[in-house]
Scaffold this active site. Structure first.
Site, short mmCIF file in Angstrom:
data_model
loop_
_atom_site.label_atom_id
_atom_site.label_comp_id
_atom_site.label_asym_id
_atom_site.label_seq_id
_atom_site.Cartn_x
_atom_site.Cartn_y
_atom_site.Cartn_z
N ASP A 9 0.71 -1.35 0.14
CA ASP A 9 0.04 -0.02 0.01
C ASP A 9 0.93 1.08 0.08
O ASP A 9 2.34 1.24 0.28
CB ASP A 9 -0.90 0.09 1.29
N ASP A 11 -0.22 5.36 0.94
CA ASP A 11 -0.50 6.13 2.00
C ASP A 11 -0.75 5.48 3.33
O ASP A 11 -1.62 4.37 3.41
CB ASP A 11 -1.96 7.11 1.69
N ASP A 175 -1.48 -0.93 6.09
CA ASP A 175 -1.89 -0.53 7.27
C ASP A 175 -3.14 -0.26 7.66
O ASP A 175 -3.66 0.06 8.72
CB ASP A 175 -1.32 1.14 7.56
#
Length: 225
Positions: A9, A11, A175
């Site tokens: 991922d 951001d 995240d």
């Protein structure tokens, strides 16, 4: 884990882009004559792509109920947001600690790296270039590169197919719940990172295959298993 392909991922995993996203969000809200919000509030709205961020900003909360925002309102606001974000130099966007050296180590060790983000693809190359990462990733997908985005598994399956890697040789690293759910639905092992944008929920509650609190520990695990 004996993996070949590491799908990251962006951001909240590799970069903290919230300060720039918050600036663009508040520019949009000001143009619409609405109240603006502090960075800490907007941070909780990031992670599901620009459309959801815009809708949350319009209603001032993380849960947007059906009918609270019309499609026309959201379309107009998103256009203003994207224009504002395009004009921001992304100078406030930073890499998380140890990410730069960690990515270099993983790439140098022979792993194939890919990037799958829900951020609109047109914003990704400039940020990659600002960190000197444009040569590290064999495949890069944005939230609008395909017809669906995370937590749909399609982007992850697309990357595996494009790079010729079986799912059991890939791992999704992120995240948020979108990353973990996308990996689980694709039949791909997942690694959760606890420091990003997950709306206050402990990433471990989503039962990733592994979870870490910092990038340097993640890299050590990948290099030594």
């Amino acid at each position: 884990m004996n993996k070949q392909l590491l799908i990251f991922d962006f951001d909240g995993t590799l970069i903290d882009s919230v300060p720039d996203l918050a600036d663009a969000t508040n520019i949009m809200l000001a143009q619409l004559g609405k109240d603006i919000y502090p960075l800490a509030t907007i941070r909780n709205w990031v992670g599901n792509g620009s459309r959801m961020l815009v809708e949350r900003a319009l209603v001032g909360k993380i849960e947007v109920l059906a009918g609270e925002v019309t499609q026309a309102e959201a379309d107009h606001a998103e256009q203003l947001f994207l224009e504002a974000y395009s004009n921001i130099e992304t100078s406030k966007t930073v890499a998380y600690p140890d990410v730069d050296t960690g990515l270099q180590k993983l790439h140098g060790a022979g792993f194939t790296l890919a990037l799958v983000t829900n951020k609109p693809i047109r914003f990704v190359p400039k940020i990659l270039q600002s960190f000197g990462w444009q040569g590290l990733f064999s495949e890069v997908l944005g939230g609008d590169s395909l017809s669906t985005k995370k937590p749909d598994p399609t982007p992850l399956l697309y990357v595996c197919d494009k790079l010729g890697v079986m799912q059991d040789k890939a791992v999704m690293i992120g995240d948020s719940r979108n990353d973990i759910l996308a990996g689980q639905r694709a039949g791909i092992d997942t690694i959760g990172l606890s420091y990003g944008y997950n709306y206050g929920q402990d990433i471990r509650e989503l039962n990733p295959t592994e979870a870490f609190d910092d990038f340097v520990t993640l890299v050590s695990f990948l290099l030594h298993t």
